[in-house]
Structure formats: structure tokens, C-alpha cells
Design a protein around this motif. Sequence first.
Motif, mmCIF file in Angstrom:
data_model
loop_
_atom_site.group_PDB
_atom_site.id
_atom_site.type_symbol
_atom_site.label_atom_id
_atom_site.label_comp_id
_atom_site.label_asym_id
_atom_site.label_seq_id
_atom_site.Cartn_x
_atom_site.Cartn_y
_atom_site.Cartn_z
ATOM 1 N N UNK A 1 0.418 4.969 5.719
ATOM 2 C CA UNK A 1 -1.000 4.841 5.613
ATOM 3 C C UNK A 1 -1.207 5.921 4.492
ATOM 4 N N UNK A 2 -1.411 5.273 3.039
ATOM 5 C CA UNK A 2 -1.746 5.887 1.999
ATOM 6 C C UNK A 2 -2.933 7.040 2.198
ATOM 7 N N UNK A 3 -3.925 6.363 2.758
ATOM 8 C CA UNK A 3 -5.299 7.140 2.897
ATOM 9 C C UNK A 3 -5.760 7.394 1.503
ATOM 10 N N UNK A 4 -5.832 8.827 1.109
ATOM 11 C CA UNK A 4 -6.281 8.952 -0.339
ATOM 12 C C UNK A 4 -5.113 9.384 -1.208
ATOM 13 N N UNK A 5 -3.904 9.078 -0.761
ATOM 14 C CA UNK A 5 -2.691 9.375 -1.612
ATOM 15 C C UNK A 5 -2.063 8.100 -2.241
ATOM 16 N N UNK A 6 -1.639 8.415 -3.480
ATOM 17 C CA UNK A 6 -1.140 7.007 -4.135
ATOM 18 C C UNK A 6 0.365 6.720 -3.630
ATOM 19 N N UNK A 7 0.645 5.620 -3.659
ATOM 20 C CA UNK A 7 2.138 5.169 -3.184
ATOM 21 C C UNK A 7 1.949 4.306 -2.070
ATOM 22 N N UNK A 8 1.700 2.875 -2.374
ATOM 23 C CA UNK A 8 1.921 1.726 -1.380
ATOM 24 C C UNK A 8 3.094 1.175 -1.477
ATOM 25 N N UNK B 1 4.909 -4.906 1.855
ATOM 26 C CA UNK B 1 5.460 -5.137 0.701
ATOM 27 C C UNK B 1 7.264 -5.037 0.811
ATOM 28 N N UNK B 2 7.855 -6.192 0.338
ATOM 29 C CA UNK B 2 9.198 -6.165 0.069
ATOM 30 C C UNK B 2 9.787 -5.847 -1.208
ATOM 31 N N UNK B 3 10.525 -4.473 -1.299
ATOM 32 C CA UNK B 3 10.797 -3.944 -2.279
ATOM 33 C C UNK B 3 12.051 -4.576 -2.614
ATOM 34 N N UNK B 4 13.078 -4.571 -2.012
ATOM 35 C CA UNK B 4 14.341 -5.215 -2.206
ATOM 36 C C UNK B 4 14.519 -6.029 -0.925
ATOM 37 N N UNK B 5 15.645 -6.628 -0.774
ATOM 38 C CA UNK B 5 16.171 -7.246 0.544
ATOM 39 C C UNK B 5 16.672 -5.939 1.539
ATOM 40 N N UNK B 6 16.078 -6.125 2.674
ATOM 41 C CA UNK B 6 16.040 -5.303 3.732
ATOM 42 C C UNK B 6 15.297 -3.855 3.308
ATOM 43 N N UNK B 7 14.149 -3.955 2.419
ATOM 44 C CA UNK B 7 13.742 -2.724 2.055
ATOM 45 C C UNK B 7 12.211 -3.136 1.785
ATOM 46 N N UNK B 8 11.389 -2.467 3.246
ATOM 47 C CA UNK B 8 10.089 -2.954 3.112
ATOM 48 C C UNK B 8 9.201 -1.760 3.230
ATOM 49 N N UNK B 9 7.931 -1.695 2.588
ATOM 50 C CA UNK B 9 6.954 -0.752 2.687
ATOM 51 C C UNK B 9 5.751 -1.672 3.710
ATOM 52 N N UNK B 10 5.631 -0.763 5.002
ATOM 53 C CA UNK B 10 4.828 -1.407 5.995
ATOM 54 C C UNK B 10 3.682 -0.672 6.183
ATOM 55 N N UNK B 11 2.410 -1.312 6.361
ATOM 56 C CA UNK B 11 1.258 -0.302 6.662
ATOM 57 C C UNK B 11 1.389 -0.213 7.964
ATOM 58 N N UNK B 12 0.464 1.110 8.186
ATOM 59 C CA UNK B 12 0.521 1.803 9.572
ATOM 60 C C UNK B 12 0.029 0.514 10.547
#
Length: 368
Positions: free
Chosen positions: A191-198, A165-176
Motif C-alpha cells: 500500500x504505497x500511500x504517500x510513498x513512492x514505489x508501486x 504488477x508482474x515484474x518477472x515470472x513468479x514475481x508480483x507487486x500486489x496492492x493491499x
Amino acid sequence: MLAWNFIKHFPCKNLSRHILRDRVRPLCFCTCSTPPSSFSISASLSYSSSSSSSCFTDESFTAPYLSVRIHCPKHVLDPFSEALLCFGASSVAVDEDIDEDAASGSSLASKEICIESVFPVHEEVKMCISQAANSIGLKEVPKFKVEMGDEQDWITKNQELFQPVEIAERLWIVPEWTSPPVTEAVNIILNPGFAFGTGEHPTTKLCLLLLQSLIKGGEAFLDYGTGSGILAIAAFKFGAASSVGIDIDPLAIKSTRHNAALNNIPLEKLELHLAPSENCSSGREIPLQKQQFDVVIANILLNPVMELADHILSFAKPGATIGISGILSEQLPNVIERYSPFLEDISVATIGDWVCMSGAKKGEFIDN
């Protein structure tokens, strides 16, 4: 399919304006429409009395679960979904791509929507749904269908949906399980597993953007309801000197520790605290000093945001920035009214119907 958790969980696809946020109950600072009459000051984090998680549970990620499809009137989607989480559901998901009534040409297609929910195998599903419906004033219990499922299938399915997920320019959330699309960007491996926040839900994006704008280097940050640890980890990536996360569920702490390791953050640098829930008499308190943090962000639900305002504010230094999210635009006036005596220079950022409010803690505010 969109899995949306009232604080905090599986990936969110923007299928409709009716679809709210990633919601899975174990890590939620979740509160029902009839919240507990009092909150433990030491615990500070209210938890639904119907929760299936104990204070020290080590729940297996491969435990069986009940998959429940519920036909919900569209006009009560939001409150009914929240109520389901409060009365026993572990997660709720809205699937607008599969509509049995629409396929059959029924006139109900324009009035109902399917909620795909997950319940622990021991939960009395009919009672939970009935209580949820009653709590929001529904005269009839919605129709539902129950099937047995395997937890590993659920996680695998959501891993397939969770992409970078690209949050902003040069800021990404990347799955494990994937590679960063832009290696030179600020990449938060998760790796969110059972926790909120992807990172996919609007409130998480709003909080990340606020945090990025506030951290200049050397700040102390508190993530009030850490979930997957996404904000606590991001704070370090942005240059914070210290980062602390608190949550009421041990799976959140486990998830955050795992994600910290994925991002090469030593556990001795990321301070984590398991706060006792109201229904846990462990006698433990959160060992944090008052007026300790330069930035405090609470991305939680409306009721705890309102009930726990004093506790949230107490950890911030005078002049520190407080960020409050997890709220809808229609709820904002009440939140501003609650916090305006203690905050100045209040500003609001929105994505769709979701809001992040922030302001500076007034110097004359006296912590309890």
C-alpha cells in the motif's frame, strides 16, 4: 492518468515515451536545478527547501489539497515537472487522454501537454510555477488553473489505478486491496500511500530485477531512499539475512512499516532510519556502520546520486554491489564518470529511457 513522482509514488501507466516516473515529492530525495550549496554528511539526503513536510510531521491522509492543471510545453516536460516538485508541488501527473487544445482543434495541441499537479493548500501556486519555469529557462509562465480538492479522493483514485504488477515470472507487486493473481509466486503486498514505489515505474522494475539477481541468501541489504519499502521488503522475500531502509520523510518510514506488516515481516527484522533533512536541525545521525552491506541500491534523482556518491558508497563492503537508478539514459555518462573511480565491472540495464547502473565496489576505495 499517470501519476509520476521523482522519487517515489502513485501508479504509472505507460501512456507515452514522454511520461517518466511515479513522482510525489514528500518521499523524494529531490533536489532542485539549483541544489543547496552543501549537504549535511550526517543527513546525507538533500531535501528541497520548499518542502511542506517537517522532520516529524504526522500529516493526515485526508488533508485538503490544491489541484492545479498546468499547460506545459512538451519539450520541457521532464525538467519542468522536476522543477515543480522542487518548488512546492507534492505530486505531478501527466494526462495525455485529456487535452483541451486537441479537443478544440488548436495548433497548440502538438506543442503542449497538461500536467495535473497537487499542491498543499498553503503553497503560493503562482510563485511556485513561476520559480519552476524560471529555473529551467522558460521565458513565459505556463497557463494554469487551480481547484480545491480532497486528499482522500486522490488516494482512492490512485488505488483504483494501481493493480497487480508482474515484474518477472513468479514475481508480483500486489496492492493491499486486491488478491495475488498467482498465489505461489513471490508476492510483495503493498500500500504505497504517500510513498513512492508501486513497482510500475521502470526504475523500480530495474531495481527489483537487479536485487533478485544479487540476493542468493544471507546478504545484508541497504535501500537508500526506501519510499514505500518495496526494495527492502523484496530483499527479505529473496532471502537476505538483513534489510535496512533509510529515508528523509517520516511518511516513508510509516508506509514501509505498514507494508512490512502486510508481508508478515517483523519490524525488529526490518531496520528503518529517518534521516534528518538539510533543513532539520535535530542533531540526529544515521546509526549505520560503514562498509556494512553486501548490496546497496539507491533509486533516487540525478543530483543527489551525484552529490551523495561518497555517502552511498561508504555503506558498502569492498566487493559489494552498488545499484544506482532513477536516472535517464542521457544522464548515464555523467553518472558513470562519477562512480567509475570507485566501481568495477560496471553494467547497465535499461527499460525505455530509464537506466539502472550497477558495479562492484573496488577494494582500494577508502571511505571518508
